[in-house]
Design an enzyme around this catalytic site. Sequence first.
Site, PDB file in Angstrom:
ATOM      1  N   ASP A  76      23.658-125.567  59.814  1.00  0.00           N
ATOM      2  CA  ASP A  76      22.686-125.982  58.733  1.00  0.00           C
ATOM      3  C   ASP A  76      21.939-124.962  58.605  1.00  0.00           C
ATOM      4  OD1 ASP A  76      24.084-128.571  58.695  1.00  0.00           O
ATOM      5  OD2 ASP A  76      22.704-129.801  59.860  1.00  0.00           O
ATOM      6  N   LYS A 111      40.557-149.400  46.978  1.00  0.00           N
ATOM      7  CA  LYS A 111      39.816-149.549  45.597  1.00  0.00           C
ATOM      8  C   LYS A 111      38.463-149.212  46.051  1.00  0.00           C
ATOM      9  CE  LYS A 111      39.305-152.483  41.320  1.00  0.00           C
ATOM     10  NZ  LYS A 111      37.758-152.288  41.439  1.00  0.00           N
ATOM     11  N   ARG A 127      31.921-144.363  32.473  1.00  0.00           N
ATOM     12  CA  ARG A 127      33.053-145.370  32.102  1.00  0.00           C
ATOM     13  C   ARG A 127      32.595-145.934  30.619  1.00  0.00           C
ATOM     14  NH1 ARG A 127      34.954-150.469  31.240  1.00  0.00           N
ATOM     15  NH2 ARG A 127      37.067-150.522  31.195  1.00  0.00           N
ATOM     16  N   ASP A 162      20.974-123.137  54.974  1.00  0.00           N
ATOM     17  CA  ASP A 162      19.804-123.407  54.367  1.00  0.00           C
ATOM     18  C   ASP A 162      19.195-121.829  54.050  1.00  0.00           C
ATOM     19  OD1 ASP A 162      19.840-125.845  54.401  1.00  0.00           O
ATOM     20  OD2 ASP A 162      18.701-126.105  56.311  1.00  0.00           O
TER      21      ASP A 162
END
Length: 670
Positions: free
Chosen positions: A35, A115, A136, A39
């Site tokens: 990290d 799903k 959508r 950064d």
Amino acid sequence: MINLELIEKKIKDLTNQLNEANYEYYVKSNPKLTDQQYDALLKELLVLEKKFPQFTLPYSPTLKIGGFVEKKFSTVKHTSAMMSLANAFNLKELKAFYDRIAKKFSSFSMVSELKIDGVAVSLKYKKGILFQALTRGNGVWGEEITKNVQTIKQVPLKLTQPLDLEVRGEIYLSNSSFQKLNQQRKIAQQPLFSNPRNAASGTIRQLNSSIVAQRNLSIFIYSIQNPYLLKSTQEETLTFLASLGFSVNPYYKCSSSFEELEIKIQELEKLQQNLDYNTDGVVVKINELNLHDSIGKTTKSPKWAIAYKFATKNSESVVQEIIFQVGRSGMLTPVCKIIPVMVDGSLVSKVVLHNYDYICKKDIRLKDYVQVHKAGSVIPEIKEVIKSKRPSDSKPFAMITQCPSCHSLLNKNKGEVDYFCINKNCLEQKIQKLIHFVSKNAMDIDTLGNQTLITFFNQKLIENPSDIYLLKNNLDVLQKINGFGAKKVQNILTSVEKSKNKSLENVLFGLGIKHVGLKVSQVLTKHFDSIEILQKTTLENLESIKSIPEIGEKIALSLQKYFQNPLHLEEITKLKQLGVSFKSTTTSQIKAPNFFTNKKVVLTGSLQNYTRSQIKKLLIQKGAIINDALSSQTHLLITGANPGSKLQKAKTLNIQIIEEKELEELIQEK
């Protein structure tokens, strides 16, 4: 002196290194940088881009920080409709789907994908660079949310290949991120989100992309829309998507029989209980992509896929009251008011009961204790009555006999389950018709909310849709209504004026013709570019309407009945006179009179260059009437390879016969 070439190269190298790190961390879950290292590189890139903005790349990882603020989202038409899926709520319904495919094809396989309970999105890339993202929306038009989607860590801003393509997927919020977000909102004394899906939906439509970047949305991609990039199977497509840098859900399973499919679904249902994101079922797709066109689609959903819904958790409540709502057609819908209860993460106080037969079948009574769940994880439903807790003085629910709005006697046709108020002057019906007319998928007059319409209706300013376009003649009256100042009235009139240019598909839907929903309206406007042509064809050549794929006899007869009513024609005339266009915004597909115009055509055999659905569509656009069976009324038989008995019958009836080569020549004639 600063070497700009070196600066440009440094920015490009940092961009590529950080994008690769994002892919390794968020998609492959195999980080190569710590990290602190990430950064430090990102900070270096930010400094360079600020000093030399001319070298910032369109796929820079700094876009994921956000910072862009939209005034409002623009609406964009989808390249192809984002369809919904048909549902199977149990194994019996899933078996019916399987059997329907098995009747047509002896050999096929299926892919079962989780799903994801999120928000559907379409992403478009040009030469491998993300340039547009759409919600959508209503399936045909979506809102552009590109700046927001750019902030999602798992969305590649640059693909591994420089392709032009469109993909579709689901944006979601993990359960851990959802809990963290609600903790932050609680501390800030802000309203809490009811569930991760609502949080994802609300987040992706934020006007400030910095807020989106902070909420840690995720995404899974599951399909490619470009035919030339399609692989042989859905399984290969998912592998290809992953190779391009997309995040693809790894938990999909293949099966080649229903028994195997059942086992795979059980495995997925067990597996999903331990995931950090919500799912509401399994999407079962036919694996072989070359079969999809033959299997076909309805106006709403593809026939080659189905959503199998997992069983949902039940919550207990008590029936307080059963009321009836009057719809725009006069149909009464019973609604059960229950003691508010949390069901699958949201508070439920009302449950739709469909019709009186449904109430009788489930024996739902006042004061009953009931188990409530969400059908398909979405719609609240009474699963069962807890009869052991039923009060001793309980009585079966009796159907009302009068309309709750106008008190006219109700009517129920023989063989049907629904009750209707047949009083065409019923105030509630008129109000519901107006509400439908101004709704988003119809005329989209958002300044005329339900309460405003009711106020104007009660003031006798509006009774029919055409009256909406006369409001400008009552400016003084409008401004005297409590709560309606000059600015509010002007906003209403501006929205009304703007709606005059809505596409024919929206106006058709707004008219409220029985069986003509938005999808059917869209199909009709692909064949008729004005209300006049549709009306004339319906009244003079109903067979050509029936022969349109996805329309059929029921819808055609409903159109005929509508256009035969002089009151409907009078209202259409008024709307046209007041400036409503009734024109399609797309290029007309209706052709000038040609060889095929009004000819009854039958097809037999397999064509080399067209699928059956493709040639039917072309012929209908040419004005032909497609029939399945030969008769003495048939004008033309089109034959392909391996024609059936229709060929001999056509010769006997002296019907004109043409083969594919001649067919192509005739189609190309002006």
